[in-house]
Each structure stands twice: as structure tokens, then as C-alpha cells.
Design an enzyme around this catalytic site. Structure first.
Site, PDB file in Angstrom:
ATOM      1  N   ASP A   1      -9.306 -19.520   4.239  1.00  0.00           N
ATOM      2  CA  ASP A   1      -9.763 -18.298   4.881  1.00  0.00           C
ATOM      3  C   ASP A   1      -8.589 -17.326   4.990  1.00  0.00           C
ATOM      4  O   ASP A   1      -7.483 -17.717   5.385  1.00  0.00           O
ATOM      5  CB  ASP A   1     -10.314 -18.631   6.265  1.00  0.00           C
ATOM      6  CG  ASP A   1     -10.918 -17.435   6.959  1.00  0.00           C
ATOM      7  OD1 ASP A   1     -11.858 -16.829   6.403  1.00  0.00           O
ATOM      8  OD2 ASP A   1     -10.459 -17.093   8.073  1.00  0.00           O
TER       9      ASP A   1
ATOM     10  N   GLU B   1      -9.266 -16.428  -0.018  1.00  0.00           N
ATOM     11  CA  GLU B   1      -9.446 -14.974   0.093  1.00  0.00           C
ATOM     12  C   GLU B   1      -8.082 -14.295  -0.005  1.00  0.00           C
ATOM     13  O   GLU B   1      -7.251 -14.452   0.875  1.00  0.00           O
ATOM     14  CB  GLU B   1     -10.095 -14.619   1.424  1.00  0.00           C
ATOM     15  CG  GLU B   1     -11.505 -15.129   1.583  1.00  0.00           C
ATOM     16  CD  GLU B   1     -12.087 -14.748   2.934  1.00  0.00           C
ATOM     17  OE1 GLU B   1     -13.109 -14.052   2.967  1.00  0.00           O
ATOM     18  OE2 GLU B   1     -11.507 -15.143   3.965  1.00  0.00           O
TER      19      GLU B   1
END
Length: 820
Positions: free
Chosen positions: A413, A450
Site C-alpha cells: 500500500d 502503489e
């Protein structure tokens, strides 16, 4: 003062770039650091009369790294059957271990004083400490409260916990009673490596809460994956048989916002509304948010322990066993497991009861601004993974999941908030794991994340980040927002109704003003170039003819002000058009098409977007339920929207469209548009959903049928992937890709994506003869795609409207002359 300010040898290190050019002070060489770091440190400036004119506190992470960073094993360390408990707490004045016989909150503790050596506090127990619970009592100065605090806190290196994370447990993960049946000889599904990766992103609770074939005792839990049969299990098996390789699970580490035991939760009572745009359901969900059983889980509490709310028994090692049962069950059905890890922030910091790291080493593990406050650009307290011991905790956590729980991959993340050096260190540490020494082949463990760039670390302000801009060549996947936005239209932060390649820009305009016909055509051609680049793996060096007629490299195309091409290898692209974030693909399609578009055409648009992902180089990534026209009733951020808006119907009866307005917190500004859409667009019928289900499986079978859809490197992509019908006169809504020549493959491929509203023919003599519709598509449940045909007399490919057709040729002819 140090002449010349802070030395470049210090400011040039990851973590300290932002201090370049600042003043520096020297301290005496014989300073007793062990004493100084245990209290309040300050710096003051005085005038000639000795009066204080300025004073400030001191941030100590750099000092702690220089003096106390260590590779000594932390947490519970076993000496045969005798446990030693260790915690890194260099600024603590005193640390004691509170030992409990069980998880019962009423049990009193036995207190054992711990001893300090080089910042690590430890105590050695007895064999009967096994399976007991513990807390650390830490006496430490806390800058945020400006006082000496005495904290009772769990272990950051915990591997097991009691319910609701109240206590850590002393446990050895290799003990036989923590191994479910078959764990010791678990056989992983065959997997050659990251180039073969195909991912389905799934939330543990979503998987079973709405499945009528799952008994109540298993709904929302790990055990739902280990049943003999259910609608959800049959769905996953069908995808695995078609070519899916990995299930990506949203956070399964211990998170903070769901009570572990159902009896401690409040679930909303919702009556299905007659009005598809009713605001009653969202009001009911919002009233219990934070107390119900649903959350995505991006609020970490303990990074290396399975989440307790997904376990039938959340106390101690029981949840470990249940988690491992889930991993083994998915492996047995042919699927490997990726876990979503959130090391970029924690749920809480400072003296908050939900804070762990900051109550042991205040001011170290979180990234601070100049005035000493915790940075929160990720919407939570940001961790400082540029600091040595925070990075050490991350690496240890990853290895725990890989080695002890046998997960097969990690999705990071907000990976851009981590240093690139940390990500390459993780990759290297995993590569060292071997079946002989560790029980797993670390080279087969995949990494992606990400690579967004924002906040206090943007533009390498503090360290070289792990972003799209910097990670080329690292072999780690990054999500491709270029392909996503070009396909869907707009962006997650723009106009909900803005159209893109698949959703009709310039070929089927909706009711909104998106510019003149000329402007729309120009924009459509620009977006189509981004789609082409995405199909080629978003390679920075890949060259093809673009909308202006020139041959350009991917890095020369522009996306949101930055180079569009960002990868050095196709495995570094994660191709997707929907994920848990933002509107589902189905919801986005409904918002962007003209209101009077019939449902069967909406399904064709949805399916065409999925085919772009399935046939792209790199890693195809699919949001769970995208193959069932999954809707969240237009919710753009359903992290706390409860089961009502997040339901998955594996039976294919409903899609969850039109169940009310989504929660106002994240969607209220779009309510006017949403009311219109929810009331004007009917819900899809079971037949529509079945067509979508079949389509994705067909595309996965097509992908699996040819190695050309997973080429090994940039050179192979440049040599074999070509685009046709390009340039300034290219037809709108059309992408034609050939995969020919090069290598030893005997099959050659042509892909035609017709996103326009009319049938289309490609006359391309250079591609030669001998083409036929792919056998999978010749047997498709879609009668429209079965009409796609190659006409030998005209050397023409004929493809119906809103259709992706794949043609193959069994034996290669001479290579065609290049991109046109």
C-alpha cells in the site's frame, strides 16, 4: 557550530535529504548518550547576557540509528524450548515484562524486570512460558505529552495476540499444533514467476458474508475458504481453471477498527428500499461504522499477526491455524496467495491506546515534520521506514509472512512512501529463501505496489522513493493508472461522467459537455495511445506511431504532466481498470455511458475494458466481482460502507446496483448525479451477469494459450508487439495489436478492440493470410464475438461493435515491417 553546516555525508543518506544545507551543532565526544537519550533533549540559544532567546526540542531518530540500530533478533527468541523476550527500546528508562497465564482480562500478571544492552531490553523465561500472554511496561519520556510515561503495551514483533489485540502471546510458529492438516507437505501450485502472474483482488469478509451456501459460523471468516463447497469456492475454481494464478487478499494483518468478537459489534438493520437512490441504507451503515464487522483493514495495529475478526477463535495461536488453513485451501484449488501489506502508516501514534510503536520508542518510528508533529499525508500517522529499525521491522514482518505463513506475494500500500532501497532490500531478502532452508522458494514470491508520489516525501524530498518514476529495473510491479484512466475516462479525482476509450469518448458522447467534436476526437486519440502503451506494458522505451504521426517512445507520451511510459520490463506493470479503491468498473461504466444505453450494450463496454487488462503485457489485475458486473451503488470509497454496499453475489443473481445512495462522507458531493444514474439505469439481469462471467474466463484462457501475452522483457515486446491503424487519421475507438515474429513460438496473434458503436474492418495486407478467430472465442457464449472473422479475399479482419476479437495463425510467416 559545525563549519559548513550539516555534512553531505549525513544529508546525502536516505531519510535526511531534506536537511541539506541546515546548520549543525557538535556535541562533546565523551557525552553519555545512554543517559541523554532517556530524557528530554533540548537546544537553546542565548544572547550575550546569557538570556535564552530560542529553544526547541530535539528529534533523535538519526542518533538512535547511529548508536542503537541492531540486527539482534527481536520479539520472542527461542533457545530450544526456553523463550527469551526482547524489545528494542533505547530511550526507555525501565522496561518490565508482564506475564499472564491466559487472555482473560481479569487475570493478574507476574512482573519480570528486563535488562538493557545496547538499546535492547530482554529477559529469559522458563519452558512453561510457552503460550502465555505478555505486555511490556515501558517507562519512557514522550515528547508529545512532555512527560515521563509508563505504558503497558504489546510487542511490535508480535506473532500472536489475544482477542482485540489486548496482549501478545509467547508462541513458536513452527510448533506442530499450529500446523493445519497437510501444512508440512503443502505443495504450491506451479508458477514460473512474475511474468505469469494474474491477480484477483478479494476481501476476506466479502468472500462469504452474502454466500447462501456458507453456514453462519463460517461467514466472513478464514474458514469459509476451507469448506468442501460453496458458490464462492466454485467461482474461484472456475477462474483458476481459466488461468488465474493468485488471489490478492485485502489486509489480513491485525487491524484496529473491527471488534474481534461478533457479540461486541453493532450491525445495521436495513430494509431494501423501493427507491434505488434512497438515502436510508447509507444512514443506517454510517450510524454503526467503526462498530460493525466491516472494514477494508488499512489501519494496521500489529503487522505480523493475522487479523482476529476473521477468525472463529481470535485468541492466540488459534487464528494462526485458521489463517494457514485458508492459505492451504487456496493453494489446493490451484491459487497462490498475495497479502496486502500496509507498512506506510499505523492506526495511531503518540500516547493513543491503539499506538504500539510510539509508546515504546516515542518519536522514532513515525515520520515527523520540522516542528515535531507526525506527518499524516496517507490519512493516518505515517511511518518512517527510512529509519533503520522501522525498516528492520518491515523486513522481519515480510519474512514472517513468507516463511512461516507461506504467502506467495505482497502488495504494498502506498509504496511510494517507502524508500526504493527498502523495496530492493525486501526483494533480495525474499530471493534468499530456499525450500531446503526455509520451506519456501523466495524467488517465486511476487512483489507489486502503489507507486504514487505525494505528501512530504514527494520528489525524493527525504529519500529516493519507490515510485513509478524511480523503480524501473527493480523487477517490482507498479499499478498503471495510465491504462486505467485512458480506458475508463477521467480520473478518480475528476468528473464522474468523463468518458474514455472504452466508455465512448468521441464515438458515443453522453449528456455532459466534454468539448467540441474536434476536441473530443483529439482527446480520444491521445487516450488511445495510452491504451496502446498499456497493452505493451507501459515500457518507457517502447516505440510506436502515435496520434501525431511520429514514432515516439513511451517516455515521450505525457500523462498528467509526467512521462506515460515508466517501466523497464513488462513485469513491472500492473494493468487494471478497477480495484477496491474508487468506483467499481461496472459503476464507472454506468456513469459514463449515455443514459439511454441498453444494458446489453453496457455489458459489452464493461467486458471490452476487462479484455484490455487480460491481454496486456505485464500483470493483469482484476477486482473481485468485476466478472459479475459488481456494483457498490456508485460508492467511490467503500472502506467503511459495511456489508450492504460491499456485498458480492457469487450466484450471479444480483450485482448490487441501485441499493441506495452510498455513504455521504465520500460521495455526498456527487449525490445529484448519482440520484439520476441510480434511477435511470436498471439493474443487470442474471443473463447479463453470466455473460460477463464467461467473458473474463474466455479472455483468461486466451491469455494462457499463448506466451506472447507474457513476453519476458522489453526487447521481446519491441520485437513482437506492433500496433496498426495508428496516426492522425486513425479510426476512433479502435486498437489493433499484432504479436508476431521473434522467438520460437509457433502461434501468432492479432487483437482487435472495437470500442466504437459500429462494426469495423481492418485491411492490413502486411499481416498476410491464414488468420482465424481464436478457438476459445469460436466457442464463446457471446454470439456477437463469434461473428468476428478474417476475410481471406480481402485480407481483412471484421469485428462487431464493442467487441474484442483475438485471431491466431498457427504457423508464422515472414515478419511484417514494423509499427504503422
Amino acid at each position: 557550530m559545525v563549519p559548513g553546516g550539516l555534512p553531505a555525508a549525513v544529508s546525502g543518506r536516505d531519510g535526511w535529504f531534506h536537511l541539506a544545507g541546515t546548520a549543525a551543532l557538535a556535541v562533546p565526544a565523551d557525552l553519555d548518550l545512554d543517559c541523554w537519550v532517556r530524557g528530554q533533549l533540548g537546544v537553546s540559544a542565548v544572547d550575550g547576557d546569557g538570556r535564552v532567546v530560542r529553544a526547541t526540542g530535539v528529534q533523535m531518530p538519526g542518533l538512535l540509528d547511529e548508536r542503537y540500530a541492531t540486527d539482534v533478533p527481536l520479539g520472542v527468541v527461542w533457545h530450544d524450548r526456553v523463550p527469551e523476550v526482547r524489545v528494542w527500546a533505547p530511550t526507555a528508562r525501565r522496561v518490565a515484562l508482564h506475564l499472564f497465564a491466559g487472555p482473560d482480562p481479569a487475570l493478574r500478571s507476574v512482573v519480570v524486570q528486563m535488562t538493557r544492552r545496547d538499546g535492547v531490553w530482554s529477559c529469559t523465561g522458563e519452558a512453561d512460558w510457552d503460550r502465555r500472554y505478555y505486555l511490556f511496561e515501558v517507562e519512557v519520556y514522550a515528547p508529545d505529552s512532555d512527560r515521563i510515561e509508563t505504558n503497558l503495551v504489546t510487542d511490535p514483533w508480535s506473532v500472536a495476540l489475544s482477542a482485540d489485540s489486548a496482549r501478545s502471546q509467547i508462541v513458536r510458529l513452527g510448533d506442530p499444533d499450529l500446523a493445519p492438516p497437510g501444512w508440512s507437505d503443502l505443495v504450491k501450485p506451479a508458477f514460473a514467476g512474475q511474468r505469469d502472474l494474474v491477480v484477483y483482488e478479494l476481501h476476506v469478509r466479502d468472500f462469504s458474508t452474502a454466500d447462501p451456501e456458507v453456514a453462519e459460523a463460517h461467514r466472513g471468516r478464514y474458514t469459509a475458504f476451507d469448506l468442501p463447497d460453496s458458490a464462492g469456492l466454485r467461482h474461484l475454481r472456475g477462474l483458476a481453471e481459466a488461468g488465474l494464478t493468485h488471489v490478492h487478499l485485502l489486509p489480513v494483518f491485525d487491524f484496529a477498527t473491527v471488534p474481534d468478537r461478533p457479540e461486541d459489534r453493532d450491525e445495521p438493520a436495513i430494509v431494501p428500499p423501493d427507491d434505488p437512490a434512497s438515502d436510508a441504507p447509507q444512514a443506517a451503515v454510517t450510524a454503526v461504522a467503526g462498530r460493525d464487522g466491516f472494514n477494508w483493514g488499512y489501519d494496521p495495529w500489529h503487522w505480523s499477526v493475522p487479523e482476529g475478526s476473521y477468525a472463529a477463535d481470535p485468541d492466540g495461536g488459534a487464528r494462526v491455524v485458521e489463517f494457514r488453513r485458508m492459505v492451504a485451501a487456496l493453494n489446493r484449488m490451484g491459487l497462490r496467495v498475495v497479502v496486502d501489506v500496509v507498512y506506510n502508516h499505523t492506526h495511531a501514534a503518540g500516547q493513543d491506546p491503539g499506538s504500539v510503536l510510539d509508546r515504546i520508542v516515542p518519536g522514532y518510528h513515525h515520520r515527523l515534520c520540522a516542528s515535531g508533529g507526525v506527518e499524516t499525508s496517507t490519512c493516518c500517522p505515517n511511518t518512517a521506514t527510512e529509519h533503520a529499525m522501522t525498516a528492520r521491522l518491515v523486513v522481519d514482518s515480510v519474512l514472517t509472512w513468507a516463511r512461516d505463513h507461506r504467502v506467495d506475494g505482497f502488495r504494498f500500500d502506498l509504496m511510494g512512501h517507502h524508500p526504493k532501497a527498502l523495496m530492493t532490500r525486501i526483494r533480495a531478502a525474499l530471493d534468499e529463501l530456499t525450500p531446503e532452508a526455509d520451506g519456501v522458494d523466495g524467488r517465486r514470491i511476487v512483489l507489486y505496489g502503489e507507486g504514487w508520489e505525494f505528501g512530504e516525501v514527494a520528489d525524493d524530498t527525504r529519500f529516493v522513493q519507490a515510485t513509478q518514476r524511480t523503480m524501473a529495473g527493480a523487477g517490482i510491479g507498479l499499478f498503471d493508472d495510465r491504462l486505467r484512466d485512458a480506458t475508463r475516462g477521467g480520473s478518480p479525482f475528476g468528473d464522474l461522467r468523463r468518458q474514455g476509450f472504452a466508455t465512448g469518448l468521441a464515438v458515443d458522447p453522453n449528456e455532459t459537455d466534454q468539448g467540441s467534436a474536434t476536441e473530443q476526437a483529439a482527446d480520444a486519440r491521445r487516450l488511445t495511445d495510452l491504451v496502446r502503451l498499456g497493452l505493451a506494458g507501459s515500457l518507457a522505451d517502447y516505440r510506436f506511431e502515435t496520434a501525431d504521426g511520429d514514432v515516439r517512445a513511451g517516455r515521450d507520451l505525457v500523462y498528467d504532466g509526467v512521462p506515460a511510459g515508466f517501466t523497464a520490463s513488462p513485469v513491472e506493470q500492473v494493468a487494471y481498470v478497477s480495484a477496491h479503491d474508487n468506483e467499481t468498473l461496472f459503476d464507472a461504466v454506468q456513469a459514463k455511458l449515455p443514459l439511454d444505453t441498453p444494458m446489453h450494450q453496457r455489458v459489452r463496454v464493461h467486458n471490452l475494458a476487462l479484455s484490455l487488462v487480460a491481454l496486456a503485457q505485464g500483470t493483469p489485475f482484476f477486482h473481485a466481482g468485476c466478472d459479475l458486473l459488481r456494483s457498490k451503488s456508485l460508492d467511490r470509497d467503500s472502506y467503511a460502507s459495511g456489508d450492504w454496499f460491499n456485498r458480492l453475489d457469487w450466484t450471479g443473481t444480483t450485482s448490487n446496483w441501485g441499493i441506495g445512495l452510498p455513504p455521504a462522507e465520500k460521495n455526498g458531493e456527487h449525490y445529484e448525479v448519482m440520484r439520476t444514474l441510480l434511477r435511470a439505469v436498471p439493474a443487470p439481469a442474471p443473463g447479463d451477469i453470466a455473460r460477463c462471467r464467461d467473458h473474463l474466463r474466455e479472455m483468461l484462457r486466451v491469455r494462457a494459450s499463448s506466451p506472447r501475452f507474457r513476453l519476458p522483457d522489453a526487447a521481446a515486446v519491441q520485437a513482437q508487439v506492433r500496433f496498426h491503424a495508428t496516426g492522425p487519421e486513425a479510426p476512433l475507438g479502435i486498437v489493433v495489436m499484432s504479436l508476431t515474429g521473434g522467438g520460437t513460438a509457433t502461434d501468432e496473434v492479432v487483437v482487435v478492440c472495437n470500442a466504437s458503436t459500429s462494426p469495423w474492418q481492418l485491411h492490413e495486407p502486411a499481416l498476410g493470410d491464414g488468420w482465424s478467430l481464436h478457438p476459445v472465442l469460436r466457442q464463446s457464449s457471446d454470439p456477437v464475438v463469434r461473428r468476428a472473422v478474417f476475410v481471406p479475399a480481402d485480407r481483412a479482419f471484421s469485428v462487431p461493435a464493442r467487441t474484442t476479437a483475438v485471431f491466431i495463425r498457427a504457423a508464422p510467416l515472414a515478419e511484417s515491417p514494423g509499427s504503422r
